[in-house]
Design a protein around this motif. Structure first.
Motif, PDB file in Angstrom:
ATOM      1  N   GLY A   9       0.792  -1.220   0.000  1.00 55.38           N
ATOM      2  CA  GLY A   9       0.000   0.000   0.000  1.00 55.38           C
ATOM      3  C   GLY A   9       0.827   1.273   0.000  1.00 55.38           C
ATOM      4  N   ASP A  10       2.112   1.180   0.338  1.00 52.60           N
ATOM      5  CA  ASP A  10       2.977   2.363   0.345  1.00 52.60           C
ATOM      6  C   ASP A  10       3.216   2.841  -1.082  1.00 52.60           C
ATOM      7  N   ILE A  11       3.309   4.155  -1.248  1.00 51.12           N
ATOM      8  CA  ILE A  11       3.658   4.730  -2.545  1.00 51.12           C
ATOM      9  C   ILE A  11       5.149   5.025  -2.524  1.00 51.12           C
ATOM     10  N   VAL A  12       5.884   4.450  -3.479  1.00 50.83           N
ATOM     11  CA  VAL A  12       7.340   4.569  -3.503  1.00 50.83           C
ATOM     12  C   VAL A  12       7.820   4.999  -4.879  1.00 50.83           C
ATOM     13  N   ARG A  13       9.040   5.509  -4.908  1.00 51.29           N
ATOM     14  CA  ARG A  13       9.714   5.841  -6.166  1.00 51.29           C
ATOM     15  C   ARG A  13      10.831   4.825  -6.362  1.00 51.29           C
ATOM     16  N   ILE A  14      10.951   4.315  -7.582  1.00 54.95           N
ATOM     17  CA  ILE A  14      11.984   3.331  -7.881  1.00 54.95           C
ATOM     18  C   ILE A  14      12.865   3.856  -9.008  1.00 54.95           C
ATOM     19  N   LYS A  18      17.821 -12.263 -10.700  1.00 57.29           N
ATOM     20  CA  LYS A  18      17.189 -12.644 -11.970  1.00 57.29           C
ATOM     21  C   LYS A  18      16.120 -11.635 -12.389  1.00 57.29           C
ATOM     22  N   LEU A  19      15.317 -11.166 -11.439  1.00 61.44           N
ATOM     23  CA  LEU A  19      14.211 -10.270 -11.764  1.00 61.44           C
ATOM     24  C   LEU A  19      14.434  -8.818 -11.344  1.00 61.44           C
ATOM     25  N   LYS A  20      15.314  -8.576 -10.385  1.00 66.23           N
ATOM     26  CA  LYS A  20      15.462  -7.229  -9.826  1.00 66.23           C
ATOM     27  C   LYS A  20      16.420  -6.371 -10.642  1.00 66.23           C
ATOM     28  N   ARG A  21      15.866  -5.347 -11.284  1.00 72.60           N
ATOM     29  CA  ARG A  21      16.643  -4.371 -12.047  1.00 72.60           C
ATOM     30  C   ARG A  21      16.358  -2.959 -11.560  1.00 72.60           C
ATOM     31  N   TRP A  22      15.610  -2.836 -10.477  1.00 75.35           N
ATOM     32  CA  TRP A  22      15.185  -1.551  -9.919  1.00 75.35           C
ATOM     33  C   TRP A  22      15.481  -1.539  -8.431  1.00 75.35           C
ATOM     34  N   GLU A  23      15.616  -0.337  -7.849  1.00 69.97           N
ATOM     35  CA  GLU A  23      15.789  -0.213  -6.403  1.00 69.97           C
ATOM     36  C   GLU A  23      14.918   0.927  -5.901  1.00 69.97           C
ATOM     37  N   VAL A  24      14.445   0.798  -4.664  1.00 70.38           N
ATOM     38  CA  VAL A  24      13.600   1.812  -4.055  1.00 70.38           C
ATOM     39  C   VAL A  24      14.462   3.020  -3.710  1.00 70.38           C
ATOM     40  N   VAL A  25      14.027   4.205  -4.157  1.00 68.43           N
ATOM     41  CA  VAL A  25      14.769   5.434  -3.901  1.00 68.43           C
ATOM     42  C   VAL A  25      14.203   6.131  -2.667  1.00 68.43           C
TER      43      VAL A  25
END
Length: 76
Positions: free
Chosen positions: A54-59, A67-74
Motif C-alpha cells: 500500500g505504500d507509494i514509492v519511487r523506484i 534474476k528479476l530485480k533491475r530496480w531499487e527503491v529510492v
C-alpha cells in the motif's frame, strides 16, 4: 544515459529485501481517443525491508541484483 525514476504502489513485500511495485500509466488511444490505463509490475530492491503493501514509492533503474530485480527503491 540518465536513470529512469518511476512512482508506484507496493503490491507485495513477501520477498526478502524485495518489494513488487505496480506502476500505472495512462495514454490516449490513437483511434478511439479514449484514455486507457495500463499497469506493470516491477521487482525492486528494498535493502531494509522498510516498505509495506500500500505504500507509494519511487523506484530507480540500477544494475541487475538478481534474476528479476533491475530496480531499487529510492524514497517513499
Amino acid at each position: 544515459m540518465p536513470k529512469r525514476i518511476l512512482q508506484g504502489t507496493v503490491v507485495s513485500d513477501k520477498g526478502e529485501k524485495t518489494v513488487v511495485v505496480r506502476v500505472e500509466r495512462a495514454y490516449l488511444h490513437p483511434l478511439l481517443k479514449k484514455t486507457i490505463r495500463r499497469s506493470k509490475r516491477y521487482h525492486a530492491h528494498d535493502e531494509k525491508s522498510a516498505h509495506k503493501v500500500g505504500d507509494i514509492v519511487r523506484i530507480s533503474e540500477c544494475a541487475p541484483k538478481s534474476k528479476l530485480k533491475r530496480w531499487e527503491v529510492v524514497s517513499a
